[in-house]
Design a protein around this motif. Structure first.
Motif, PDB file in Angstrom:
ATOM      1  N   MET A   1      30.217  -7.443  -1.473  1.00 50.49           N
ATOM      2  CA  MET A   1      29.576  -6.381  -0.687  1.00 50.49           C
ATOM      3  C   MET A   1      30.581  -5.780   0.296  1.00 50.49           C
TER       4      MET A   1
ATOM      5  N   HIS B   1      25.242  -1.810   0.690  1.00 48.09           N
ATOM      6  CA  HIS B   1      23.944  -2.369   1.108  1.00 48.09           C
ATOM      7  C   HIS B   1      22.963  -2.433  -0.063  1.00 48.09           C
TER       8      HIS B   1
ATOM      9  N   THR C   1      29.420 -15.322  -2.800  1.00 47.20           N
ATOM     10  CA  THR C   1      29.247 -14.008  -2.170  1.00 47.20           C
ATOM     11  C   THR C   1      30.496 -13.701  -1.355  1.00 47.20           C
TER      12      THR C   1
ATOM     13  N   THR D   1      32.005 -10.808   1.375  1.00 46.88           N
ATOM     14  CA  THR D   1      31.777  -9.595   2.176  1.00 46.88           C
ATOM     15  C   THR D   1      33.107  -9.143   2.758  1.00 46.88           C
TER      16      THR D   1
ATOM     17  N   GLN E   1      32.845  -7.925   7.381  1.00 47.03           N
ATOM     18  CA  GLN E   1      31.431  -8.286   7.541  1.00 47.03           C
ATOM     19  C   GLN E   1      30.849  -7.835   8.874  1.00 47.03           C
TER      20      GLN E   1
ATOM     21  N   PHE F   1      28.259  -5.139   8.952  1.00 53.50           N
ATOM     22  CA  PHE F   1      26.897  -5.377   8.489  1.00 53.50           C
ATOM     23  C   PHE F   1      26.124  -6.124   9.566  1.00 53.50           C
TER      24      PHE F   1
ATOM     25  N   ARG G   1      23.691  -9.479   6.070  1.00 54.79           N
ATOM     26  CA  ARG G   1      24.578 -10.511   5.526  1.00 54.79           C
ATOM     27  C   ARG G   1      23.766 -11.673   4.957  1.00 54.79           C
TER      28      ARG G   1
ATOM     29  N   LEU H   1      22.095 -11.345   1.556  1.00 50.62           N
ATOM     30  CA  LEU H   1      22.961 -11.395   0.380  1.00 50.62           C
ATOM     31  C   LEU H   1      22.963 -12.786  -0.251  1.00 50.62           C
TER      32      LEU H   1
ATOM     33  N   VAL I   1      34.524 -14.373   3.421  1.00 44.86           N
ATOM     34  CA  VAL I   1      34.533 -13.161   4.247  1.00 44.86           C
ATOM     35  C   VAL I   1      35.971 -12.671   4.352  1.00 44.86           C
TER      36      VAL I   1
END
Length: 683
Positions: free
Chosen positions: A310, A366, A381, A383, A386, A389, A394, A397, A409
């Protein structure tokens, strides 16, 4: 009355006044008590009339000897109260407040506070607050001045706070264990509240402030460490490092740096654990964080699971998507893009592919956290940046799965170690402090506005070689309309003057995603030679042919932000330039510009930014999804933060409290902070 009681339960606060308090985000008794004074006035010293200077704000006293009321114009009344003190008489001038006539009478002895005006041997006091002598609510002490809103007076807030302190059981507000209070010599919560609002002395105010500064840090650190420990208790999917990973690295058209190899070793180790990895990878712009992400996605794929990546913008999502297609073209890994601008039909198809495990890596914005997105087997995951967000975004997700995904991250925002303790305390931190081979250092030119022609001359020189240029307009303030206006004015000037022989484009945050993508595609394909922009290009833009970043009014930007912008060039093998045009002549400005010209080390720049500007300007906690401190200031109180963090660790490790005491405390702090963070996410 409880802390959670609505503010209307306080005597004197009806529906109308409650709405005024709500404007200040005060809806409960607890929120009122944490609405601390912005400053204090020392009203302890009383002066005689003959000791008072012109324009002095001062306390005095006397006996009322007369009233005079005038109405100079409609809707205005002026009340003059004559006050005698020994052989002198002064006037208290009060506007539009005839209620005083019901409370004060000739012969009353009063004390008052106001601004003195001396003219023709006569003494007047304006902006007067008065009370009967001995009441000591408005005079005779250290007086709190609160942040207000239109329609709400300082007296309104004071009265409400006094009532809350007198009628509320404050023991439920205590969230620091007795042992720690004793060890750190902290005031109990009831005394701290009393002294922060109505201090009896400078010492009592200092003690209360220290208590609440410590409490700010202690609560946040306890919450962060709790989240970390809870993460370790979750079950995750263990990922094995298959031999094909070496083939993947060997097939790259560049060699990994030693820093990248070290970070990958940390991550490989993390991913083999039965609990979730929680790791932050910090690396300067262009240090190769994206390939780290793709390596992890490939490791996840080899274990037959899925990865979600993301990012904050569609431009960056599409850039990562095209990079992934290229890097994985010789592998069977299936990649999908999911962004907000897609049609419902396109999204529905991808939702089905994600749910049926017909894709292995999904890159998106998003849109990845919409309710319809359910992964068949999400194990990782990732990001990027981050802090852009909110907390709920977060968490959405990676929550709701039977086994919690590993969390990686990425950030190019260099965070000084001291701030990383606060902002990223729930994550293990890896740093890529080495740039890939073959990258030429960016040459930074710092020029006063008077020499801007030299800066634009360098731009023309690069354009003549077939290169491209970014021009970033000055950041006016946190105001999208003003920033847009500034960008458009600069765009008009440049296309009519300096760059009249070239194609100039403009991109800013107010454009629709499709329009931004169209402009960036035109810039990437060299149809646009000069791109005028707001800081929307700060994150993730990669155009190797762009060799100049010119920033107008660079003094308006933080050093870390200038460094981020500078990283948009130097992406290819050609020499690149960053030109900082600035206005001003202060010593701090000169220091800041000198730092930018002398170093390209993002972490050193971040440390210097911290020294020169303070963390309040560098990082608002709110943007990191953390609750704002009530009173703590990172610039002034880092030493207290370190103490509070050690104490929080002793609680988590179970050294200080029994298990039941520890759990009760953690539960109370978790509920309180999560409520605050929910409010952040909603705002």
């Amino acid at each position: 009355m409880k802390l959670t009681s609505p503010i209307q339960e306080i005597k004197g606060i009806g529906e109308k006044k409650a709405k005024l308090f709500a404007r200040l985000q005060i809806k409960t008794v607890e929120q009122l008590l944490y609405h601390f004074p912005a400053r204090y006035e020392d009203r302890r010293l009383f002066k005689r009339f003959d000791e008072i200077s012109h324009d002095e704000r001062v306390c005095s006293s006397g006996i009322i000897v007369g009233f005079e009321k005038t109405t100079p114009k409609r809707n205005m009344t002026i009340l003059k109260i004559s006050v005698r003190q020994e052989h002198s008489v002064a006037s208290l001038v009060i506007f539009n407040n005839l209620y005083i006539l019901d409370k004060f009478f000739v012969g009353d002895r009063i004390s008052f506070y106001g601004k003195a005006k001396k003219a023709f041997h006569h003494l007047e006091f304006l902006s007067v607050e008065l009370e009967h002598y001995g009441e000591n609510r408005l005079t005779g002490g250290i007086f709190p001045i609160y942040p207000l809103t239109t329609g709400l007076t300082n007296t309104d807030v004071q009265k409400a706070v006094r009532s809350a302190l007198e009628n509320c059981d404050l023991s439920e507000a205590e969230n620091i264990p007795k042992e720690l209070r004793s060890q750190r010599q902290l005031a109990p919560i009831d005394k701290a509240f009393q002294s922060i609002h109505f201090p009896q002395s400078e010492k009592s105010l200092q003690v209360a402030r220290y208590r609440f500064v410590y409490q700010d840090f202690f609560a946040l650190q306890l919450y962060i460490l709790l989240m970390r420990s809870l993460g370790k208790e979750q079950e995750a999917i263990r990922l094995k490092p298959f031999a094909e990973l070496e083939d993947f690295v060997g097939g790259l058209d560049f060699e990994l740096t030693q820093a990248q190899k070290k970070v990958l070793a940390d991550i490989r180790s993390d991913l083999q654990n039965p609990y979730p990895m929680q790791r932050l990878v910090q690396g300067d712009v262009g240090s190769g964080k994206t390939v780290i992400a793709f390596y992890c996605a490939y490791m996840t794929f080899l274990n037959h699971h899925q990865t979600a990546l993301m990012v904050p913008t569609e431009i960056l999502a599409k850039q990562h998507y095209h990079s992934a297609l290229k890097i994985f073209e010789k592998t069977p890994l299936r990649i999908r893009l999911l962004v907000g601008s897609m049609t419902k039909k396109e999204k529905r198809k991808i939702y089905e592919e994600i749910m049926n495990h017909e894709c292995d890596l999904v890159i998106g914005t998003h849109a990845l956290i919409e309710e319809q997105v359910r992964f068949a087997s999400l194990a990782l995951t990732i990001t990027d940046e981050q802090h852009r967000f909110g907390v709920r975004q977060r968490n959405a997700l990676y929550s709701g799965y039977e086994r919690m995904p590993h969390i990686l991250v990425l950030t190019a925002t260099p965070i000084p170690r001291t701030l990383a303790l606060i902002l990223q305390g729930d994550l293990d931190i890896s740093i890529i402090d080495e740039l890939p081979k073959g990258r030429m250092p960016i040459h930074t030119m710092v020029l006063p506005q008077a020499l801007k022609s030299k800066g634009y001359g360098r731009c023309i020189s690069e354009l003549e070689k077939g290169r491209q240029v970014y021009v970033v307009c000055p950041l006016i303030e946190e105001n999208a309309e003003l920033d847009l206006q500034s960008a458009e004015e600069l765009y008009d000037r440049l296309r009519q003057n300096e760059f009249r022989n070239y194609k100039v484009g403009i991109i800013h945050g107010s454009l629709k995603a499709s329009e931004k993508n169209r402009i960036m595609k035109a810039f990437e394909e060299k149809e646009i030679h000069v791109l005028v922009s707001t800081t929307v290009i700060e994150v993730g833009i990669n155009v190797p042919n762009a060799t100049v970043m010119l920033i107008e009014e660079a003094q308006r930007f933080g050093l870390s932000q200038l460094h981020q912008l500078r990283g948009r060039v130097g992406r290819g093998s050609e020499q690149s330039y960053c030109i900082l045009l600035y206005k001003g002549d202060t010593d701090i400005l000169k220091q800041r510009m000198k730092i930018m010209s002398e170093t390209s080390d993002g972490f050193l720049i971040a440390e210097k930014d911290l020294e020169l500007r303070g963390p309040g300007e560098m990082f608002g906690l709110k943007q990191h999804g953390l609750p704002e401190f009530k009173i703590a200031d990172l610039a002034k109180h880092l030493h207290i933060m370190e103490i509070a963090q050690r104490d929080a660790m002793s609680i988590i490790d179970g050294e200080l409290l029994t298990k039941s005491e520890r759990n009760r405390l953690l539960d109370r702090i978790k509920k309180r902070l999560e409520k605050q963070m929910e409010e952040i996410a909603l705002n």
